[in-house]
Design a protein around this motif. Structure first.
Motif, PDB file in Angstrom:
ATOM      1  N   ALA A  26       0.829  -1.209   0.000  1.00 59.71           N
ATOM      2  CA  ALA A  26       0.000   0.000   0.000  1.00 59.71           C
ATOM      3  C   ALA A  26       0.863   1.258   0.000  1.00 59.71           C
ATOM      4  O   ALA A  26       0.567   2.228  -0.705  1.00 59.71           O
ATOM      5  CB  ALA A  26      -0.941  -0.015   1.200  1.00 59.71           C
ATOM      6  N   THR A  27       1.932   1.233   0.785  1.00 62.22           N
ATOM      7  CA  THR A  27       2.837   2.391   0.838  1.00 62.22           C
ATOM      8  C   THR A  27       3.517   2.613  -0.496  1.00 62.22           C
ATOM      9  O   THR A  27       3.613   3.743  -0.987  1.00 62.22           O
ATOM     10  CB  THR A  27       3.886   2.188   1.945  1.00 62.22           C
ATOM     11  N   TRP A  28       4.000   1.534  -1.105  1.00 61.42           N
ATOM     12  CA  TRP A  28       4.669   1.670  -2.396  1.00 61.42           C
ATOM     13  C   TRP A  28       3.718   2.190  -3.473  1.00 61.42           C
ATOM     14  O   TRP A  28       4.107   2.979  -4.334  1.00 61.42           O
ATOM     15  CB  TRP A  28       5.278   0.333  -2.810  1.00 61.42           C
ATOM     16  N   ILE A  29       2.463   1.717  -3.450  1.00 61.21           N
ATOM     17  CA  ILE A  29       1.486   2.216  -4.417  1.00 61.21           C
ATOM     18  C   ILE A  29       1.254   3.709  -4.205  1.00 61.21           C
ATOM     19  O   ILE A  29       1.274   4.510  -5.141  1.00 61.21           O
ATOM     20  CB  ILE A  29       0.157   1.439  -4.288  1.00 61.21           C
ATOM     21  N   ASP A  30       1.055   4.092  -2.948  1.00 59.76           N
ATOM     22  CA  ASP A  30       0.769   5.488  -2.619  1.00 59.76           C
ATOM     23  C   ASP A  30       1.935   6.406  -2.985  1.00 59.76           C
ATOM     24  O   ASP A  30       1.736   7.551  -3.404  1.00 59.76           O
ATOM     25  CB  ASP A  30       0.454   5.607  -1.130  1.00 59.76           C
ATOM     26  N   GLU A  31       3.159   5.905  -2.855  1.00 57.53           N
ATOM     27  CA  GLU A  31       4.340   6.722  -3.147  1.00 57.53           C
ATOM     28  C   GLU A  31       4.751   6.683  -4.608  1.00 57.53           C
ATOM     29  O   GLU A  31       5.744   7.299  -4.993  1.00 57.53           O
ATOM     30  CB  GLU A  31       5.503   6.260  -2.256  1.00 57.53           C
ATOM     31  N   GLY A  32       4.002   5.948  -5.431  1.00 63.16           N
ATOM     32  CA  GLY A  32       4.276   5.939  -6.862  1.00 63.16           C
ATOM     33  C   GLY A  32       5.329   4.943  -7.309  1.00 63.16           C
ATOM     34  O   GLY A  32       5.721   4.954  -8.485  1.00 63.16           O
ATOM     35  N   VAL A  33       5.793   4.077  -6.407  1.00 63.45           N
ATOM     36  CA  VAL A  33       6.821   3.102  -6.763  1.00 63.45           C
ATOM     37  C   VAL A  33       6.330   2.193  -7.894  1.00 63.45           C
ATOM     38  O   VAL A  33       7.103   1.790  -8.767  1.00 63.45           O
ATOM     39  CB  VAL A  33       7.223   2.270  -5.526  1.00 63.45           C
ATOM     40  N   TYR A  34       5.036   1.882  -7.897  1.00 63.83           N
ATOM     41  CA  TYR A  34       4.478   0.942  -8.867  1.00 63.83           C
ATOM     42  C   TYR A  34       3.861   1.640 -10.083  1.00 63.83           C
ATOM     43  O   TYR A  34       3.210   0.969 -10.892  1.00 63.83           O
ATOM     44  CB  TYR A  34       3.388   0.092  -8.213  1.00 63.83           C
ATOM     45  N   ASP A  35       4.028   2.940 -10.222  1.00 63.02           N
ATOM     46  CA  ASP A  35       3.286   3.654 -11.262  1.00 63.02           C
ATOM     47  C   ASP A  35       3.470   3.055 -12.652  1.00 63.02           C
ATOM     48  O   ASP A  35       2.505   2.940 -13.418  1.00 63.02           O
ATOM     49  CB  ASP A  35       3.691   5.130 -11.278  1.00 63.02           C
ATOM     50  N   ASP A  36       4.690   2.662 -12.986  1.00 65.24           N
ATOM     51  CA  ASP A  36       4.929   2.092 -14.317  1.00 65.24           C
ATOM     52  C   ASP A  36       4.385   0.677 -14.454  1.00 65.24           C
ATOM     53  O   ASP A  36       4.250   0.167 -15.574  1.00 65.24           O
ATOM     54  CB  ASP A  36       6.431   2.076 -14.623  1.00 65.24           C
ATOM     55  N   LEU A  37       4.087   0.048 -13.339  1.00 65.89           N
ATOM     56  CA  LEU A  37       3.620  -1.347 -13.329  1.00 65.89           C
ATOM     57  C   LEU A  37       2.220  -1.472 -12.764  1.00 65.89           C
ATOM     58  O   LEU A  37       1.759  -2.585 -12.501  1.00 65.89           O
ATOM     59  CB  LEU A  37       4.579  -2.204 -12.488  1.00 65.89           C
ATOM     60  N   LEU A  38       1.530  -0.342 -12.571  1.00 59.01           N
ATOM     61  CA  LEU A  38       0.283  -0.360 -11.814  1.00 59.01           C
ATOM     62  C   LEU A  38      -0.793  -1.208 -12.476  1.00 59.01           C
ATOM     63  O   LEU A  38      -1.527  -1.932 -11.789  1.00 59.01           O
ATOM     64  CB  LEU A  38      -0.227   1.069 -11.622  1.00 59.01           C
ATOM     65  N   VAL A  39      -0.893  -1.137 -13.790  1.00 57.74           N
ATOM     66  CA  VAL A  39      -1.928  -1.907 -14.487  1.00 57.74           C
ATOM     67  C   VAL A  39      -1.705  -3.400 -14.286  1.00 57.74           C
ATOM     68  O   VAL A  39      -2.630  -4.156 -13.977  1.00 57.74           O
ATOM     69  CB  VAL A  39      -1.958  -1.552 -15.982  1.00 57.74           C
ATOM     70  N   GLY A  40      -0.470  -3.838 -14.438  1.00 55.66           N
ATOM     71  CA  GLY A  40      -0.167  -5.249 -14.230  1.00 55.66           C
ATOM     72  C   GLY A  40      -0.398  -5.685 -12.800  1.00 55.66           C
ATOM     73  O   GLY A  40      -0.889  -6.792 -12.542  1.00 55.66           O
ATOM     74  N   LEU A  41      -0.063  -4.802 -11.855  1.00 57.40           N
ATOM     75  CA  LEU A  41      -0.280  -5.127 -10.443  1.00 57.40           C
ATOM     76  C   LEU A  41      -1.772  -5.270 -10.157  1.00 57.40           C
ATOM     77  O   LEU A  41      -2.201  -6.237  -9.504  1.00 57.40           O
ATOM     78  CB  LEU A  41       0.319  -4.040  -9.555  1.00 57.40           C
ATOM     79  N   GLY A  42      -2.567  -4.333 -10.650  1.00 56.73           N
ATOM     80  CA  GLY A  42      -4.007  -4.417 -10.433  1.00 56.73           C
ATOM     81  C   GLY A  42      -4.613  -5.649 -11.077  1.00 56.73           C
ATOM     82  O   GLY A  42      -5.473  -6.314 -10.486  1.00 56.73           O
ATOM     83  N   ASP A  43      -4.152  -5.989 -12.281  1.00 54.89           N
ATOM     84  CA  ASP A  43      -4.651  -7.204 -12.941  1.00 54.89           C
ATOM     85  C   ASP A  43      -4.289  -8.440 -12.121  1.00 54.89           C
ATOM     86  O   ASP A  43      -5.081  -9.392 -12.027  1.00 54.89           O
ATOM     87  CB  ASP A  43      -4.071  -7.317 -14.346  1.00 54.89           C
ATOM     88  N   GLY A  44      -3.095  -8.423 -11.531  1.00 48.75           N
ATOM     89  CA  GLY A  44      -2.698  -9.544 -10.684  1.00 48.75           C
ATOM     90  C   GLY A  44      -3.583  -9.665  -9.466  1.00 48.75           C
ATOM     91  O   GLY A  44      -3.933 -10.783  -9.039  1.00 48.75           O
TER      92      GLY A  44
END
Length: 263
Positions: A26-44
Motif C-alpha cells: 500500500a505504501t509503495w502504491i501510494d508513493e508511486g513506486v508501482y506507477d509504471d507497473l500499476l496496471v499489471g499489479l491491479g490485474d494480478g
C-alpha cells in the motif's frame, strides 16, 4: 519482492499478511513506486480474487480479501495520478463487483488468524470505484445494485464486524459525486427496505437478511446525518434522502414508532 508480497497477502499469519505484506504494498502504491507497473499489479490482484472462490471457510479468503484491499489502493492511485485510464478502472471494477457478489466466506474475524473481512474490504473497493472520475451515472447505479445484492443475499451468519458501516461509507463516497438523484436512490432504498422486514420461519432465522439490511440502513442514515461536509459541501440529495431513510426505517420498525395508546 512483489511476488513474495503477493503470496504473503494470503498468509494465515496476520503478522505476515497485515503487518508486512499489505502495508508495504500500500505504501509503495501510494508513493508511486508501482506507477509504471500499476496496471499489471491491479490485474494480478484481480486474479487473486478468484483464488478459492466459493469456499465458505479455510484460508483462501485471506488472499481474496486482501487482494481486494490492494486493488482499492490501485484504483485510488489511478484517480490521484491520472494513470491507467477508464478501460482499466472499468475492468477492475467488473472483477471486484463480480467477486463481491459471489463471495461465500463472510467471516469478519477469524480467531488466531485475524481479519478476513471480505465484505468490508469489498466495500472499500466499491468506495474507491465511487471516487473514480471514470465512473458515471450508469456505473454508479451498478455499484448501488451490488451493495443491495450483497445485503439482500442470505447468509450463514450475521455481518457483525462493521461491514454495514463500511458499505455505508462506500455509499457516502458515491453520494458525494452528486451524479445520482432521488429518482434512482428512492427506489433503491425501497428495494433494501423490502428485505429489512422480518418474516417468520421455523427453519431460517429471518434476521440473517433483515438484520444485515437494517444495520446498513441505520448506518447510512447516521453517516448522512453526522458526516461533515466535504470540499464541495454535503451531497445535494442529503436532505431528501434523509427523509426517505427515516420513512423506511419507521415503516420497517413499526413496533418502535407506533402511536402511543391513550390510557
Amino acid at each position: 519482492m512483489t511476488e513474495d508480497l503477493t503470496r504473503m497477502l494470503g498468509d494465515p499469519d496476520p503478522d505476515i499478511r497485515e503487518g508486512i505484506a499489505f502495508p508495504t504494498m500500500a505504501t509503495w502504491i501510494d508513493e508511486g513506486v508501482y506507477d509504471d507497473l500499476l496496471v499489471g499489479l491491479g490485474d494480478g490482484m484481480c486474479h487473486g480474487l478468484d483464488v478459492g472462490l466459493g469456499a465458505r471457510e479455510g484460508d483462501t479468503v485471506f488472499r481474496r480479501s486482501f487482494s481486494a484491499l490492494i486493488l482499492t489502493e490501485c484504483i485510488d492511485r489511478t484517480t490521484v495520478a491520472g494513470l491507467g485510464g477508464p478501460d482499466v478502472v472499468m475492468r477492475w471494477g467488473d472483477r471486484v463487483m463480480s467477486w463481491l457478489s459471489r463471495e461465500q466466506d463472510l467471516r469478519g474475524f477469524v480467531p488466531g488468524k485475524g481479519w478476513a473481512h471480505a465484505v468490508a474490504h469489498g466495500a472499500d473497493a466499491l468506495g474507491a470505484l465511487a471516487r473514480s472520475p471514470y465512473l458515471g451515472r450508469l456505473e454508479l447505479t451498478v455499484v448501488l445494485d451490488v451493495i443491495a445484492d450483497r445485503l439482500l443475499a442470505g447468509t450463514d451468519a450475521f455481518l457483525v464486524c462493521g461491514e454495514d458501516d463500511r458499505l455505508a461509507f462506500a455509499t457516502m463516497h458515491l453520494l458525494r459525486r452528486d451524479i445520482l438523484g432521488l429518482d434512482v436512490l428512492e427506489p433503491w432504498v425501497a428495494r433494501l427496505a423490502a428485505g429489512a422486514r422480518t418474516r417468520g420461519s421455523a427453519t431460517v432465522n429471518p434476521f440473517r437478511v433483515a438484520g444485515n439490511v437494517q444495520g446498513y440502513l441505520r448506518s447510512l442514515h447516521l453517516q448522512l446525518a453526522l458526516s461533515p461536509a466535504g470540499p464541495t459541501g454535503h451531497p445535494a440529495v442529503r436532505s431528501d434522502l434523509l427523509l426517505v431513510l427515516m420513512e423506511q426505517l419507521r415503516a420497517t420498525n413499526p413496533a418502535y414508532f407506533a402511536p402511543r395508546r391513550a390510557h
